[in-house]
Design a protein around this motif. Structure first.
Motif, PDB file in Angstrom:
ATOM      1  N   ALA A  22       7.221  27.080  70.891  1.00  0.00           N
ATOM      2  CA  ALA A  22       8.566  26.553  71.125  1.00  0.00           C
ATOM      3  C   ALA A  22       9.492  27.608  71.723  1.00  0.00           C
ATOM      4  N   GLY A  23       9.031  28.845  71.823  1.00  0.00           N
ATOM      5  CA  GLY A  23       9.830  29.873  72.463  1.00  0.00           C
ATOM      6  C   GLY A  23      10.854  30.536  71.564  1.00  0.00           C
ATOM      7  N   VAL A  24      10.621  30.576  70.262  1.00  0.00           N
ATOM      8  CA  VAL A  24      11.525  31.244  69.345  1.00  0.00           C
ATOM      9  C   VAL A  24      11.156  32.721  69.336  1.00  0.00           C
ATOM     10  N   SER A  25      12.150  33.576  69.534  1.00  0.00           N
ATOM     11  CA  SER A  25      11.898  35.012  69.629  1.00  0.00           C
ATOM     12  C   SER A  25      11.527  35.614  68.282  1.00  0.00           C
ATOM     13  N   VAL A  33      28.341  28.539  66.818  1.00  0.00           N
ATOM     14  CA  VAL A  33      28.097  28.199  68.226  1.00  0.00           C
ATOM     15  C   VAL A  33      28.685  26.824  68.541  1.00  0.00           C
ATOM     16  N   VAL A  34      28.436  25.868  67.687  1.00  0.00           N
ATOM     17  CA  VAL A  34      28.959  24.514  67.902  1.00  0.00           C
ATOM     18  C   VAL A  34      30.487  24.531  67.883  1.00  0.00           C
ATOM     19  N   ARG A  35      31.060  25.268  66.944  1.00  0.00           N
ATOM     20  CA  ARG A  35      32.522  25.366  66.865  1.00  0.00           C
ATOM     21  C   ARG A  35      33.096  25.914  68.171  1.00  0.00           C
ATOM     22  N   ARG A  36      32.466  26.954  68.701  1.00  0.00           N
ATOM     23  CA  ARG A  36      32.950  27.558  69.950  1.00  0.00           C
ATOM     24  C   ARG A  36      32.806  26.601  71.123  1.00  0.00           C
ATOM     25  N   LEU A  37      31.696  25.874  71.161  1.00  0.00           N
ATOM     26  CA  LEU A  37      31.508  24.906  72.251  1.00  0.00           C
ATOM     27  C   LEU A  37      32.530  23.776  72.161  1.00  0.00           C
ATOM     28  N   ALA A  42      35.471  23.904  70.837  1.00  0.00           N
ATOM     29  CA  ALA A  42      36.820  24.414  71.078  1.00  0.00           C
ATOM     30  C   ALA A  42      37.133  24.491  72.566  1.00  0.00           C
ATOM     31  N   GLY A  43      36.078  24.637  73.379  1.00  0.00           N
ATOM     32  CA  GLY A  43      36.290  24.732  74.822  1.00  0.00           C
ATOM     33  C   GLY A  43      36.860  26.086  75.203  1.00  0.00           C
ATOM     34  N   GLY A  44      37.359  26.153  76.431  1.00  0.00           N
ATOM     35  CA  GLY A  44      37.966  27.384  76.897  1.00  0.00           C
ATOM     36  C   GLY A  44      36.971  28.439  77.355  1.00  0.00           C
ATOM     37  N   THR A  45      35.699  28.071  77.461  1.00  0.00           N
ATOM     38  CA  THR A  45      34.706  29.026  77.940  1.00  0.00           C
ATOM     39  C   THR A  45      34.295  28.652  79.359  1.00  0.00           C
ATOM     40  N   THR A  46      33.798  29.634  80.064  1.00  0.00           N
ATOM     41  CA  THR A  46      33.309  29.359  81.414  1.00  0.00           C
ATOM     42  C   THR A  46      32.014  28.562  81.326  1.00  0.00           C
ATOM     43  N   LEU A  47      31.592  28.042  82.451  1.00  0.00           N
ATOM     44  CA  LEU A  47      30.334  27.306  82.496  1.00  0.00           C
ATOM     45  C   LEU A  47      29.182  28.196  82.050  1.00  0.00           C
ATOM     46  N   GLU A  48      29.145  29.423  82.533  1.00  0.00           N
ATOM     47  CA  GLU A  48      28.071  30.358  82.159  1.00  0.00           C
ATOM     48  C   GLU A  48      28.080  30.629  80.662  1.00  0.00           C
ATOM     49  N   GLU A  49      29.267  30.853  80.101  1.00  0.00           N
ATOM     50  CA  GLU A  49      29.375  31.100  78.658  1.00  0.00           C
ATOM     51  C   GLU A  49      28.930  29.873  77.867  1.00  0.00           C
ATOM     52  N   SER A  50      29.340  28.699  78.327  1.00  0.00           N
ATOM     53  CA  SER A  50      28.948  27.462  77.655  1.00  0.00           C
ATOM     54  C   SER A  50      27.442  27.267  77.687  1.00  0.00           C
ATOM     55  N   LEU A  51      26.831  27.538  78.830  1.00  0.00           N
ATOM     56  CA  LEU A  51      25.370  27.413  78.936  1.00  0.00           C
ATOM     57  C   LEU A  51      24.669  28.402  78.018  1.00  0.00           C
ATOM     58  N   LEU A  63      25.872  29.690  75.253  1.00  0.00           N
ATOM     59  CA  LEU A  63      26.066  29.212  73.881  1.00  0.00           C
ATOM     60  C   LEU A  63      25.134  28.048  73.574  1.00  0.00           C
ATOM     61  N   TRP A  64      25.008  27.125  74.503  1.00  0.00           N
ATOM     62  CA  TRP A  64      24.130  25.968  74.298  1.00  0.00           C
ATOM     63  C   TRP A  64      22.688  26.428  74.114  1.00  0.00           C
ATOM     64  N   GLU A  65      22.242  27.366  74.965  1.00  0.00           N
ATOM     65  CA  GLU A  65      20.870  27.885  74.840  1.00  0.00           C
ATOM     66  C   GLU A  65      20.663  28.567  73.490  1.00  0.00           C
ATOM     67  N   ARG A  66      21.649  29.334  73.056  1.00  0.00           N
ATOM     68  CA  ARG A  66      21.551  29.991  71.748  1.00  0.00           C
ATOM     69  C   ARG A  66      21.497  28.945  70.640  1.00  0.00           C
ATOM     70  N   GLY A  67      22.296  27.907  70.773  1.00  0.00           N
ATOM     71  CA  GLY A  67      22.272  26.829  69.788  1.00  0.00           C
ATOM     72  C   GLY A  67      20.908  26.166  69.704  1.00  0.00           C
ATOM     73  N   GLU A  68      20.271  25.962  70.842  1.00  0.00           N
ATOM     74  CA  GLU A  68      18.924  25.376  70.854  1.00  0.00           C
ATOM     75  C   GLU A  68      17.930  26.278  70.130  1.00  0.00           C
ATOM     76  N   GLU A  69      18.023  27.587  70.364  1.00  0.00           N
ATOM     77  CA  GLU A  69      17.134  28.539  69.691  1.00  0.00           C
ATOM     78  C   GLU A  69      17.357  28.505  68.181  1.00  0.00           C
ATOM     79  N   LEU A  70      18.617  28.486  67.782  1.00  0.00           N
ATOM     80  CA  LEU A  70      18.940  28.463  66.357  1.00  0.00           C
ATOM     81  C   LEU A  70      18.490  27.164  65.703  1.00  0.00           C
ATOM     82  N   ALA A  71      18.619  26.062  66.422  1.00  0.00           N
ATOM     83  CA  ALA A  71      18.151  24.778  65.890  1.00  0.00           C
ATOM     84  C   ALA A  71      16.647  24.820  65.657  1.00  0.00           C
ATOM     85  N   LYS A  72      15.900  25.475  66.548  1.00  0.00           N
ATOM     86  CA  LYS A  72      14.452  25.618  66.370  1.00  0.00           C
ATOM     87  C   LYS A  72      14.128  26.440  65.127  1.00  0.00           C
TER      88      LYS A  72
END
Length: 96
Positions: free
Chosen positions: A15-18, A36-40, A42-51, A53-62
């Protein structure tokens, strides 16, 4: 039971968990995922930052899923062992 752990580790690697994420405890991963979810939300992040955060959230969910799957396997094994042990009166537990 060791085969369950090996299977979970193999699934986690696939699954790609480090390695670092594998060392996280459930509560640590859950708390970081909440942040991570709270930050997403809340908004106010750039597209790169949001992506990122989303990727980190996926890793943490795994990581959380791995812990929960492992806990479920341990519970199932304990329940199976308990029902297989004969009771003091000679009947198998759960056959009453």
């Amino acid at each position: 039971m060791t085969s369950n752990v090996s299977e979970a580790e193999a699934t986690t690697e696939a699954a790609g968990v480090s390695e670092a994420d594998r060392a996280l405890g459930y509560e640590q991963a859950r708390d970081e995922l909440i942040e991570v979810v709270r930050r997403l939300e809340a908004g106010g992040t750039t597209l790169e930052e949001s992506l990122a955060l989303w990727e980190r959230g996926e890793e943490l969910a795994k990581v959380c899923r791995r812990w929960l799957d492992g806990a479920r396997a341990r519970l199932d094994a304990a329940l199976a062992d308990e029902s297989a042990e004969p009771a003091a009166d000679g009947k198998a537990r759960g056959s009453e």
